[in-house]
Motif scaffolding. Structure first.
Motif, PDB file in Angstrom:
ATOM      1  N   MET A  68      34.927  -2.779   5.618  1.00  0.00           N
ATOM      2  CA  MET A  68      35.221  -3.577   4.437  1.00  0.00           C
ATOM      3  C   MET A  68      36.417  -4.489   4.675  1.00  0.00           C
ATOM      4  O   MET A  68      36.446  -5.631   4.213  1.00  0.00           O
ATOM      5  N   ILE A  69      37.396  -3.988   5.419  1.00  0.00           N
ATOM      6  CA  ILE A  69      38.620  -4.765   5.653  1.00  0.00           C
ATOM      7  C   ILE A  69      38.349  -5.975   6.547  1.00  0.00           C
ATOM      8  O   ILE A  69      38.744  -7.097   6.239  1.00  0.00           O
ATOM      9  N   VAL A  70      37.661  -5.742   7.675  1.00  0.00           N
ATOM     10  CA  VAL A  70      37.460  -6.819   8.658  1.00  0.00           C
ATOM     11  C   VAL A  70      36.135  -7.544   8.456  1.00  0.00           C
ATOM     12  O   VAL A  70      35.970  -8.669   8.932  1.00  0.00           O
ATOM     13  N   GLY A  71      35.198  -6.901   7.742  1.00  0.00           N
ATOM     14  CA  GLY A  71      33.874  -7.501   7.589  1.00  0.00           C
ATOM     15  C   GLY A  71      33.884  -8.806   6.814  1.00  0.00           C
ATOM     16  O   GLY A  71      33.087  -9.706   7.089  1.00  0.00           O
ATOM     17  N   GLY A  72      34.788  -8.932   5.840  1.00  0.00           N
ATOM     18  CA  GLY A  72      34.834 -10.168   5.069  1.00  0.00           C
ATOM     19  C   GLY A  72      35.315 -11.358   5.874  1.00  0.00           C
ATOM     20  O   GLY A  72      34.970 -12.508   5.575  1.00  0.00           O
ATOM     21  N   VAL A  73      36.105 -11.092   6.909  1.00  0.00           N
ATOM     22  CA  VAL A  73      36.671 -12.163   7.733  1.00  0.00           C
ATOM     23  C   VAL A  73      35.705 -12.598   8.837  1.00  0.00           C
ATOM     24  O   VAL A  73      35.670 -13.781   9.213  1.00  0.00           O
ATOM     25  N   LEU A  74      34.916 -11.676   9.340  1.00  0.00           N
ATOM     26  CA  LEU A  74      34.058 -11.944  10.505  1.00  0.00           C
ATOM     27  C   LEU A  74      33.141 -13.158  10.364  1.00  0.00           C
ATOM     28  O   LEU A  74      32.974 -13.909  11.328  1.00  0.00           O
ATOM     29  N   PRO A  75      32.512 -13.399   9.189  1.00  0.00           N
ATOM     30  CA  PRO A  75      31.604 -14.555   9.101  1.00  0.00           C
ATOM     31  C   PRO A  75      32.269 -15.884   9.384  1.00  0.00           C
ATOM     32  O   PRO A  75      31.584 -16.852   9.752  1.00  0.00           O
ATOM     33  N   TYR A  76      33.578 -15.982   9.244  1.00  0.00           N
ATOM     34  CA  TYR A  76      34.260 -17.262   9.407  1.00  0.00           C
ATOM     35  C   TYR A  76      34.744 -17.503  10.825  1.00  0.00           C
ATOM     36  O   TYR A  76      35.178 -18.617  11.150  1.00  0.00           O
ATOM     37  N   ILE A  77      34.659 -16.490  11.668  1.00  0.00           N
ATOM     38  CA  ILE A  77      35.057 -16.671  13.059  1.00  0.00           C
ATOM     39  C   ILE A  77      34.123 -17.642  13.784  1.00  0.00           C
ATOM     40  O   ILE A  77      34.587 -18.563  14.474  1.00  0.00           O
ATOM     41  N   PRO A  78      32.766 -17.497  13.658  1.00  0.00           N
ATOM     42  CA  PRO A  78      31.880 -18.481  14.296  1.00  0.00           C
ATOM     43  C   PRO A  78      32.113 -19.900  13.794  1.00  0.00           C
ATOM     44  O   PRO A  78      32.070 -20.854  14.572  1.00  0.00           O
ATOM     45  N   ILE A 108      43.365 -14.136  -4.551  1.00  0.00           N
ATOM     46  CA  ILE A 108      44.675 -14.048  -5.211  1.00  0.00           C
ATOM     47  C   ILE A 108      44.531 -13.319  -6.544  1.00  0.00           C
ATOM     48  O   ILE A 108      45.321 -12.423  -6.877  1.00  0.00           O
ATOM     49  N   LEU A 109      43.500 -13.678  -7.308  1.00  0.00           N
ATOM     50  CA  LEU A 109      43.272 -13.012  -8.595  1.00  0.00           C
ATOM     51  C   LEU A 109      42.868 -11.552  -8.395  1.00  0.00           C
ATOM     52  O   LEU A 109      43.250 -10.677  -9.187  1.00  0.00           O
ATOM     53  N   ARG A 110      42.116 -11.276  -7.331  1.00  0.00           N
ATOM     54  CA  ARG A 110      41.709  -9.892  -7.085  1.00  0.00           C
ATOM     55  C   ARG A 110      42.910  -9.012  -6.734  1.00  0.00           C
ATOM     56  O   ARG A 110      42.982  -7.857  -7.135  1.00  0.00           O
ATOM     57  N   ILE A 111      43.857  -9.575  -5.979  1.00  0.00           N
ATOM     58  CA  ILE A 111      45.082  -8.834  -5.661  1.00  0.00           C
ATOM     59  C   ILE A 111      45.855  -8.515  -6.939  1.00  0.00           C
ATOM     60  O   ILE A 111      46.345  -7.393  -7.132  1.00  0.00           O
ATOM     61  N   LEU A 112      45.945  -9.487  -7.842  1.00  0.00           N
ATOM     62  CA  LEU A 112      46.635  -9.266  -9.112  1.00  0.00           C
ATOM     63  C   LEU A 112      45.879  -8.257  -9.977  1.00  0.00           C
ATOM     64  O   LEU A 112      46.495  -7.476 -10.711  1.00  0.00           O
ATOM     65  N   PHE A 113      44.562  -8.260  -9.891  1.00  0.00           N
ATOM     66  CA  PHE A 113      43.731  -7.310 -10.644  1.00  0.00           C
ATOM     67  C   PHE A 113      44.054  -5.874 -10.250  1.00  0.00           C
ATOM     68  O   PHE A 113      44.011  -4.962 -11.073  1.00  0.00           O
ATOM     69  N   PHE A 152      46.851  -4.518  -9.668  1.00  0.00           N
ATOM     70  CA  PHE A 152      48.015  -3.999 -10.380  1.00  0.00           C
ATOM     71  C   PHE A 152      47.644  -3.478 -11.774  1.00  0.00           C
ATOM     72  O   PHE A 152      48.367  -2.644 -12.330  1.00  0.00           O
ATOM     73  N   GLY A 153      46.527  -3.963 -12.312  1.00  0.00           N
ATOM     74  CA  GLY A 153      46.087  -3.469 -13.620  1.00  0.00           C
ATOM     75  C   GLY A 153      45.002  -2.430 -13.533  1.00  0.00           C
ATOM     76  O   GLY A 153      44.822  -1.627 -14.457  1.00  0.00           O
ATOM     77  N   ASN A 154      44.254  -2.411 -12.417  1.00  0.00           N
ATOM     78  CA  ASN A 154      43.167  -1.456 -12.227  1.00  0.00           C
ATOM     79  C   ASN A 154      43.096  -1.128 -10.742  1.00  0.00           C
ATOM     80  O   ASN A 154      42.567  -1.898  -9.952  1.00  0.00           O
ATOM     81  N   HIS A 155      43.630   0.008 -10.353  1.00  0.00           N
ATOM     82  CA  HIS A 155      43.767   0.361  -8.936  1.00  0.00           C
ATOM     83  C   HIS A 155      42.420   0.711  -8.305  1.00  0.00           C
ATOM     84  O   HIS A 155      42.005   1.862  -8.311  1.00  0.00           O
ATOM     85  N   TYR A 156      41.749  -0.297  -7.753  1.00  0.00           N
ATOM     86  CA  TYR A 156      40.508  -0.063  -7.020  1.00  0.00           C
ATOM     87  C   TYR A 156      40.847   0.360  -5.599  1.00  0.00           C
ATOM     88  O   TYR A 156      42.018   0.575  -5.258  1.00  0.00           O
ATOM     89  N   GLU A 157      39.842   0.483  -4.728  1.00  0.00           N
ATOM     90  CA  GLU A 157      40.045   1.008  -3.381  1.00  0.00           C
ATOM     91  C   GLU A 157      41.006   0.136  -2.558  1.00  0.00           C
ATOM     92  O   GLU A 157      40.914  -1.092  -2.573  1.00  0.00           O
ATOM     93  N   ILE A 158      41.896   0.787  -1.818  1.00  0.00           N
ATOM     94  CA  ILE A 158      42.880   0.093  -0.986  1.00  0.00           C
ATOM     95  C   ILE A 158      42.222  -0.819   0.050  1.00  0.00           C
ATOM     96  O   ILE A 158      42.717  -1.930   0.302  1.00  0.00           O
ATOM     97  N   PRO A 159      41.111  -0.403   0.712  1.00  0.00           N
ATOM     98  CA  PRO A 159      40.483  -1.315   1.688  1.00  0.00           C
ATOM     99  C   PRO A 159      40.111  -2.664   1.088  1.00  0.00           C
ATOM    100  O   PRO A 159      40.201  -3.695   1.770  1.00  0.00           O
ATOM    101  N   LEU A 160      39.704  -2.691  -0.176  1.00  0.00           N
ATOM    102  CA  LEU A 160      39.357  -3.952  -0.826  1.00  0.00           C
ATOM    103  C   LEU A 160      40.602  -4.810  -1.047  1.00  0.00           C
ATOM    104  O   LEU A 160      40.546  -6.038  -0.955  1.00  0.00           O
ATOM    105  N   LEU A 161      41.721  -4.159  -1.321  1.00  0.00           N
ATOM    106  CA  LEU A 161      42.984  -4.888  -1.493  1.00  0.00           C
ATOM    107  C   LEU A 161      43.427  -5.501  -0.169  1.00  0.00           C
ATOM    108  O   LEU A 161      43.814  -6.674  -0.110  1.00  0.00           O
ATOM    109  N   ILE A 162      43.350  -4.708   0.900  1.00  0.00           N
ATOM    110  CA  ILE A 162      43.746  -5.208   2.224  1.00  0.00           C
ATOM    111  C   ILE A 162      42.816  -6.335   2.661  1.00  0.00           C
ATOM    112  O   ILE A 162      43.246  -7.324   3.268  1.00  0.00           O
TER     113      ILE A 162
END
Length: 290
Positions: free
Chosen positions: A51-61, A88-93, A95-105
């Motif tokens: 989840m942490i690195v998968g979101g970035v991988l599509p933009y490498i090619p 940016i909005l998800r990071i702020l979210f 602080f109000g609703n602590h979802y999984e840390i991997p999604l924050l990273i």
């Protein structure tokens, strides 16, 4: 979770370690570290890392393609804008609703990735200019210098079409500070927090729309990395499944499914328009493997 005590235990052999990974501790005290390490625990770690690195991988090619061809015409910078605002909005979210840390990273990593792509695209476009006209900046004081405190000369016609990387950084800084202040003032309002989460994820779900529109207007997908779109689809499918299995807030699940639909729509354009340059005259005659 630390593997040190497990690997240094002289009473264990590799078969014991494998058995514990698969089945955990049996017939012994299962409150210790060893009893908690199972194959499901390891899979959970791998899914979190994905989840942490998968979101970035599509933009490498796409990044490598732009760097190799020195042409950024096939990639819409509005994709970067969409992801920057959404994350940016998800990071702020959080602080109000602590979802999984991997999604924050993941959101933090994604913001740095988008800034790297923007920097490359601006650099490539500047190198292509034969005649340098008046610079288009986010902030200007009318004398050619830029300042984050002076916005009277801001021109919406050139929004997100600026000619220097600093302008993009200034906009991101202004947006982040404004959104952070608003979140700080309304963090105790449940409706605001939930709306913030839905807005961030809905914007992210629409990240493919700028690319879809750009392809539609140009009647071409030349210059766009098909590998990137396939990785979008694979990543969005995986993370949507992750949301459901982790019982993430409902906003994640709904917007994940919407992202899959947008990915499929863009893939359909690669079939419909083929590899013709269409209106992208700058890419005519280019034989880039997509």
């Amino acid at each position: 979770m630390i593997f040190g005590p497990l690997l240094k235990n002289p009473l264990l052999n590799p078969l014991d370690i494998l058995r514990f990974l698969l089945f955990g501790m049996e017939g012994q005290d299962d409150t210790g570290l060893l009893g908690k390490i199972t194959v499901w625990t390891v899979l959970n770690w791998f899914s979190s890392l994905a989840m942490i690195v998968g979101g970035v991988l599509p933009y490498i090619p796409q990044y490598l393609k732009i760097k190799k061809t020195q042409n950024a015409d096939g990639f819409s910078l509005y994709v970067c804008l969409t992801l920057l605002i959404a994350n940016i909005l998800r990071i702020l979210f959080w602080f109000g609703n602590h979802y999984e840390i991997p999604l924050l990273i993941q959101s933090i990593f994604m913001n740095f990735t988008m800034l790297a792509i923007i920097q490359l695209c601006v650099k490539v476009k500047q190198s292509k200019q034969v005649i340098h006209g008046k610079e288009k900046l986010f902030t200007a004081d009318g004398t050619g210098s830029s300042s984050p405190l002076i916005l009277r000369d801001f021109d919406w016609r050139f929004f997100w079409k600026w000619t220097d990387f600093r302008s993009y950084l200034e906009f991101v800084a202004v947006f982040t500070l404004s959104a952070s202040l608003l979140t700080y003032l309304l963090i105790g309002n449940v409706i605001f927090v939930e709306a913030l989460g839905f807005t961030s994820l809905f914007i992210e779900a629409m990240l493919g729309i700028p690319q879809f529109y750009d392809n539609y207007v140009s009647k071409s997908t030349l210059g766009m990395s098909r590998v990137m779109v396939f990785l979008w689809l694979a990543g969005d499918s995986f993370k949507t499944l992750y949301f459901f299995t982790k019982q993430s807030p409902i906003q994640f699940c709904i917007c994940g499914a919407l992202q899959i639909a947008v990915d499929l729509a863009i893939l359909s354009q690669t079939v419909w328009f083929g590899s013709t340059p269409g209106r992208r005259k700058g890419l005519a005659g280019s034989h880039v493997v997509q």
